[in-house]
Design a protein around this motif. Sequence first.
Motif, PDB file in Angstrom:
ATOM      1  N   ARG A  86       0.854  -1.125  -0.028  1.00  0.00           N
ATOM      2  CA  ARG A  86       0.063  -0.086  -0.248  1.00  0.00           C
ATOM      3  C   ARG A  86       0.903   1.201  -0.008  1.00  0.00           C
ATOM      4  NH1 ARG A  86      -4.963   1.216   4.366  1.00  0.00           N
ATOM      5  NH2 ARG A  86      -5.217   3.340   3.718  1.00  0.00           N
ATOM      6  N   ARG A  87       1.869   1.155   0.658  1.00  0.00           N
ATOM      7  CA  ARG A  87       2.879   2.259   0.712  1.00  0.00           C
ATOM      8  C   ARG A  87       3.512   2.567  -0.673  1.00  0.00           C
ATOM      9  NH1 ARG A  87       5.035   1.002   5.092  1.00  0.00           N
ATOM     10  NH2 ARG A  87       3.858   2.190   6.646  1.00  0.00           N
ATOM     11  N   MET A  88       4.064   1.508  -1.180  1.00  0.00           N
ATOM     12  CA  MET A  88       4.663   1.509  -2.492  1.00  0.00           C
ATOM     13  C   MET A  88       3.700   1.902  -3.677  1.00  0.00           C
ATOM     14  SD  MET A  88       7.688  -1.285  -2.214  1.00  0.00           S
ATOM     15  CE  MET A  88       6.503  -2.762  -1.987  1.00  0.00           C
ATOM     16  N   ALA A  89       2.418   1.317  -3.696  1.00  0.00           N
ATOM     17  CA  ALA A  89       1.838   1.572  -4.584  1.00  0.00           C
ATOM     18  C   ALA A  89       0.727   2.733  -4.717  1.00  0.00           C
ATOM     19  CB  ALA A  89       0.922   0.375  -4.960  1.00  0.00           C
ATOM     20  N   ALA A  90       0.564   3.443  -3.592  1.00  0.00           N
ATOM     21  CA  ALA A  90      -0.303   4.331  -3.639  1.00  0.00           C
ATOM     22  C   ALA A  90       0.074   5.526  -4.297  1.00  0.00           C
ATOM     23  CB  ALA A  90      -0.546   4.920  -2.199  1.00  0.00           C
ATOM     24  N   HIS A  91      -0.889   6.288  -4.878  1.00  0.00           N
ATOM     25  CA  HIS A  91      -0.503   7.560  -5.879  1.00  0.00           C
ATOM     26  C   HIS A  91       0.426   8.598  -5.130  1.00  0.00           C
ATOM     27  CE1 HIS A  91      -1.375  10.753  -8.654  1.00  0.00           C
ATOM     28  NE2 HIS A  91      -1.502   9.817  -9.704  1.00  0.00           N
ATOM     29  N   GLU A  92       1.110   8.982  -5.534  1.00  0.00           N
ATOM     30  CA  GLU A  92       1.957  10.062  -4.936  1.00  0.00           C
ATOM     31  C   GLU A  92       1.410  11.136  -4.457  1.00  0.00           C
ATOM     32  OE1 GLU A  92       2.672  10.471  -9.363  1.00  0.00           O
ATOM     33  OE2 GLU A  92       2.974   8.634  -7.829  1.00  0.00           O
ATOM     34  N   ASP A  93       0.244  11.567  -4.982  1.00  0.00           N
ATOM     35  CA  ASP A  93      -0.447  12.805  -4.435  1.00  0.00           C
ATOM     36  C   ASP A  93      -1.271  12.668  -3.272  1.00  0.00           C
ATOM     37  OD1 ASP A  93       0.513  14.266  -6.597  1.00  0.00           O
ATOM     38  OD2 ASP A  93      -1.153  14.063  -7.744  1.00  0.00           O
ATOM     39  N   GLU A  94      -1.400  11.047  -2.754  1.00  0.00           N
ATOM     40  CA  GLU A  94      -2.090  10.816  -1.508  1.00  0.00           C
ATOM     41  C   GLU A  94      -1.348  10.206  -0.559  1.00  0.00           C
ATOM     42  OE1 GLU A  94      -5.924   9.689  -4.384  1.00  0.00           O
ATOM     43  OE2 GLU A  94      -4.972   8.059  -3.519  1.00  0.00           O
ATOM     44  N   GLY A  95      -1.599  10.428   0.542  1.00  0.00           N
ATOM     45  CA  GLY A  95      -0.748   9.743   1.783  1.00  0.00           C
ATOM     46  C   GLY A  95      -1.375   8.323   1.890  1.00  0.00           C
ATOM     47  N   ALA A  97      -2.570   7.054   4.501  1.00  0.00           N
ATOM     48  CA  ALA A  97      -3.942   6.958   5.116  1.00  0.00           C
ATOM     49  C   ALA A  97      -5.098   7.328   4.053  1.00  0.00           C
ATOM     50  CB  ALA A  97      -4.149   7.857   6.211  1.00  0.00           C
ATOM     51  N   SER A  98      -4.960   8.154   3.300  1.00  0.00           N
ATOM     52  CA  SER A  98      -5.923   8.709   2.299  1.00  0.00           C
ATOM     53  C   SER A  98      -5.792   8.060   1.069  1.00  0.00           C
ATOM     54  CB  SER A  98      -5.785  10.172   2.246  1.00  0.00           C
ATOM     55  OG  SER A  98      -4.378  10.569   1.619  1.00  0.00           O
ATOM     56  N   ALA A  99      -4.890   7.051   0.662  1.00  0.00           N
ATOM     57  CA  ALA A  99      -4.737   6.325  -0.585  1.00  0.00           C
ATOM     58  C   ALA A  99      -5.955   5.676  -1.194  1.00  0.00           C
ATOM     59  CB  ALA A  99      -3.661   5.378  -0.503  1.00  0.00           C
ATOM     60  N   SER A 100      -6.184   6.014  -2.297  1.00  0.00           N
ATOM     61  CA  SER A 100      -7.489   5.199  -2.910  1.00  0.00           C
ATOM     62  C   SER A 100      -7.095   4.855  -4.361  1.00  0.00           C
ATOM     63  CB  SER A 100      -8.573   6.338  -3.215  1.00  0.00           C
ATOM     64  OG  SER A 100      -8.207   7.381  -3.802  1.00  0.00           O
ATOM     65  N   ARG A 101      -5.951   5.113  -4.780  1.00  0.00           N
ATOM     66  CA  ARG A 101      -5.747   4.561  -6.182  1.00  0.00           C
ATOM     67  C   ARG A 101      -4.360   4.355  -6.222  1.00  0.00           C
ATOM     68  NH1 ARG A 101      -4.768   9.726  -9.446  1.00  0.00           N
ATOM     69  NH2 ARG A 101      -4.785  11.308  -7.913  1.00  0.00           N
ATOM     70  N   VAL A 102      -3.662   3.680  -7.233  1.00  0.00           N
ATOM     71  CA  VAL A 102      -2.544   3.461  -7.278  1.00  0.00           C
ATOM     72  C   VAL A 102      -1.593   4.478  -8.268  1.00  0.00           C
ATOM     73  CG1 VAL A 102      -2.696   0.923  -7.184  1.00  0.00           C
ATOM     74  CG2 VAL A 102      -2.683   1.999  -9.570  1.00  0.00           C
ATOM     75  N   ILE A 117      -4.498  -5.770  -4.977  1.00  0.00           N
ATOM     76  CA  ILE A 117      -5.968  -6.240  -4.927  1.00  0.00           C
ATOM     77  C   ILE A 117      -5.896  -7.423  -3.983  1.00  0.00           C
ATOM     78  CG2 ILE A 117      -7.891  -7.274  -6.018  1.00  0.00           C
ATOM     79  CD1 ILE A 117      -7.202  -5.512  -8.465  1.00  0.00           C
ATOM     80  N   VAL A 118      -5.048  -8.281  -4.230  1.00  0.00           N
ATOM     81  CA  VAL A 118      -5.138  -9.694  -3.642  1.00  0.00           C
ATOM     82  C   VAL A 118      -4.374  -9.426  -1.995  1.00  0.00           C
ATOM     83  CG1 VAL A 118      -4.060 -11.862  -2.902  1.00  0.00           C
ATOM     84  CG2 VAL A 118      -4.893 -11.182  -5.238  1.00  0.00           C
ATOM     85  N   ALA A 119      -3.687  -8.372  -2.025  1.00  0.00           N
ATOM     86  CA  ALA A 119      -2.849  -8.103  -0.719  1.00  0.00           C
ATOM     87  C   ALA A 119      -3.480  -6.913  -0.114  1.00  0.00           C
ATOM     88  CB  ALA A 119      -1.470  -7.987  -0.787  1.00  0.00           C
ATOM     89  N   GLY A 120      -4.811  -7.083   0.475  1.00  0.00           N
ATOM     90  CA  GLY A 120      -5.555  -5.904   1.186  1.00  0.00           C
ATOM     91  C   GLY A 120      -5.859  -4.534   0.381  1.00  0.00           C
ATOM     92  N   GLY A 121      -6.089  -5.015  -0.911  1.00  0.00           N
ATOM     93  CA  GLY A 121      -6.429  -3.842  -1.679  1.00  0.00           C
ATOM     94  C   GLY A 121      -7.878  -3.526  -1.487  1.00  0.00           C
ATOM     95  N   GLY A 122      -8.872  -4.267  -0.813  1.00  0.00           N
ATOM     96  CA  GLY A 122     -10.216  -4.052  -0.735  1.00  0.00           C
ATOM     97  C   GLY A 122     -10.322  -2.969   0.634  1.00  0.00           C
ATOM     98  N   PRO A 165     -14.448  -4.310  -1.776  1.00  0.00           N
ATOM     99  CA  PRO A 165     -15.981  -3.710  -1.327  1.00  0.00           C
ATOM    100  C   PRO A 165     -15.915  -2.105  -1.183  1.00  0.00           C
ATOM    101  CG  PRO A 165     -14.441  -4.067   0.513  1.00  0.00           C
ATOM    102  CD  PRO A 165     -13.615  -4.849  -0.791  1.00  0.00           C
ATOM    103  N   ARG A 166     -14.781  -1.419  -1.653  1.00  0.00           N
ATOM    104  CA  ARG A 166     -14.773   0.217  -1.472  1.00  0.00           C
ATOM    105  C   ARG A 166     -14.756   0.896  -2.971  1.00  0.00           C
ATOM    106  NH1 ARG A 166     -10.799   2.633   3.007  1.00  0.00           N
ATOM    107  NH2 ARG A 166     -12.633   4.469   2.527  1.00  0.00           N
ATOM    108  N   LEU A 167     -14.546  -0.114  -3.733  1.00  0.00           N
ATOM    109  CA  LEU A 167     -14.759   0.283  -5.235  1.00  0.00           C
ATOM    110  C   LEU A 167     -15.679   1.367  -5.762  1.00  0.00           C
ATOM    111  CD1 LEU A 167     -12.849  -0.468  -7.839  1.00  0.00           C
ATOM    112  CD2 LEU A 167     -14.496  -1.738  -8.500  1.00  0.00           C
ATOM    113  N   THR A 168     -15.295   2.390  -6.235  1.00  0.00           N
ATOM    114  CA  THR A 168     -16.255   3.504  -6.667  1.00  0.00           C
ATOM    115  C   THR A 168     -15.922   3.733  -8.180  1.00  0.00           C
ATOM    116  OG1 THR A 168     -14.537   5.363  -6.532  1.00  0.00           O
ATOM    117  CG2 THR A 168     -15.947   4.783  -4.527  1.00  0.00           C
ATOM    118  N   THR A 169     -14.962   3.279  -8.782  1.00  0.00           N
ATOM    119  CA  THR A 169     -14.816   3.452 -10.323  1.00  0.00           C
ATOM    120  C   THR A 169     -14.358   2.259 -10.991  1.00  0.00           C
ATOM    121  OG1 THR A 169     -14.071   5.916  -9.737  1.00  0.00           O
ATOM    122  CG2 THR A 169     -13.498   4.972 -12.007  1.00  0.00           C
TER     123      THR A 169
END
Length: 572
Positions: A86-95, A97-102, A117-122, A165-169
Amino acid sequence: FCTLLAAPSRTTREGGDDPRRCAVMNRAAELLPQDAPLLALVPTFARTADVIEEVAEWAGVHPAATLMAMRGVSRVWRGAVSSALRRMAAHEDEGWASASRVSDYVAAKPVVVRLCIVAGGGEWLREIPEGVLVSTTRHRVTASPFAVKEPGSVANSTVALPRLPRLTTLPRVSPRSASEAEMLFAALSTHCPELKSLSLELSAAEVLPAPSLVALPCGIESLTLSKSGRFGAAPAFDALLPRIAATLRDVLLDLPDCSQGVLERVVRECGPRLRRLRACKVDKRQLWADCGALEDVELLDSDHTTLLALAANCPNLQRVCVPGYLTAEGLVAIADGCKALTALQVGHTHLQAHEVVSFARRCRSLRVLKLGGVAGFDAAALTALAAASPQLELLSLPSVKEVSIPSEAMWQLAANAPPALRRLVVGNQFRITDNVLRAIASRCPMLRELRTRGAKVTDGGLIALARRCRELRVLELAYYVWEDDVRAAEDTLSDRGVDAVARGCRHLEILDLVGRWSVTDAGLRSLAVHARRLYRLRCTDPDDAGGGMTRAGIAEFAAATGAEVQVVPTWQ
């Protein structure tokens, strides 16, 4: 790894030395060289899971099989790897805690996104990139610079959706039959209650019958509809629209043969709520009168009358994207009628440079400006354009009507560029030299993207850019011969400049070195070691270059990094 485990923890510092830990540390010291400073530099860890996270982050996202194996050790390891991903894949514009996309770097690696997705992406993923649900894979080394984007399959979607389960797009998915459409909609309703954006590619007119639409989840706010094949998409759209019209705010129709009646139905059903619209040419000016709340409009075809109607009826517009042809009258109308405008993108215009400058002075909040075919750009016009746009973040001038823009004029633009500039894209008529790169580095330290097709630069200019522009993500320095060049082989950009970029711009994701024949396999090895986020590289075909990189070196780079390498023949 043993060294990290042997590092003193909080418990050890508070309760004295742990004999077992000291024994491990002594054993680690025996295995290391005597002058190794690692024991003094390791951070403090409170849990073994922290060490595992550190190791996973050190390995990076490329060895997906290694990360999967680490997850299989135990529950502690599984949680640590998921947190590191999650820390490596999260978008650089998001922290974190607030990460929502890669990030874009991870999005270019479908295997890594699937691992996320398999490793806690939900727990955090709300958006997934388009290539994740595609069954086919692309070759790492390709001779074509044009990538074909395929839609995702329903089979892959039904496997992934229970983990999100939190998918919006949802990215573009193509149901091939009515049963597949019903299966997809049922999975979305069951597993993704927060879904807001849906993208579908129709393969046949009868793919969306009424029974399948019953399972479609409620609350859809954005719909993107496209098709593959020669058939009328209006019946499918007519069946789909009533089901989601109550909440629909964004309608993006990639249907070149879309009839005027389809747009009329969209406006009739959800005109007052529409915030974003992408469609073909709109002939009836009355349609815009019913869409006064529009903030974003993109037209696949347009004319002068359409733009005037937009400016007169949609005062809340923030983004306008049209293919052309924009005239001075249309530009003035948009500037006067759309005071909130922040982005203007026009494929081709009939404009003079002074008219563009006048427009920029009227729209002081302009952040994005992309214009093609403008005439009359010189040093004074480029300086005035930079001064008139203090908040400009993206400037794209892919083509101008002049044969060439001298480097002195480009230097004036760079020296007066707004500090907020993040992306600069210019065509091969603009001559980029070392002085221009130095001015860009001095004026725009937060630059993330630089694309040019006429860069005659040396190692000195690239080193200056790498020292100041540490946030650079995209660097295209393709070199095409200027008319006064004696021979292209005299270009002096070498491995030294590439190494400076690899070491200085650690966030680099895309690099274009077409025509850079002095760059060898040593430059590629430096990129593989230091530019670990690089996922796309373009270079000249070694058979045409007559020196520099070799096919073996390119293949070794692709295997070591997992990056996509586009080998471009000279004739392209």
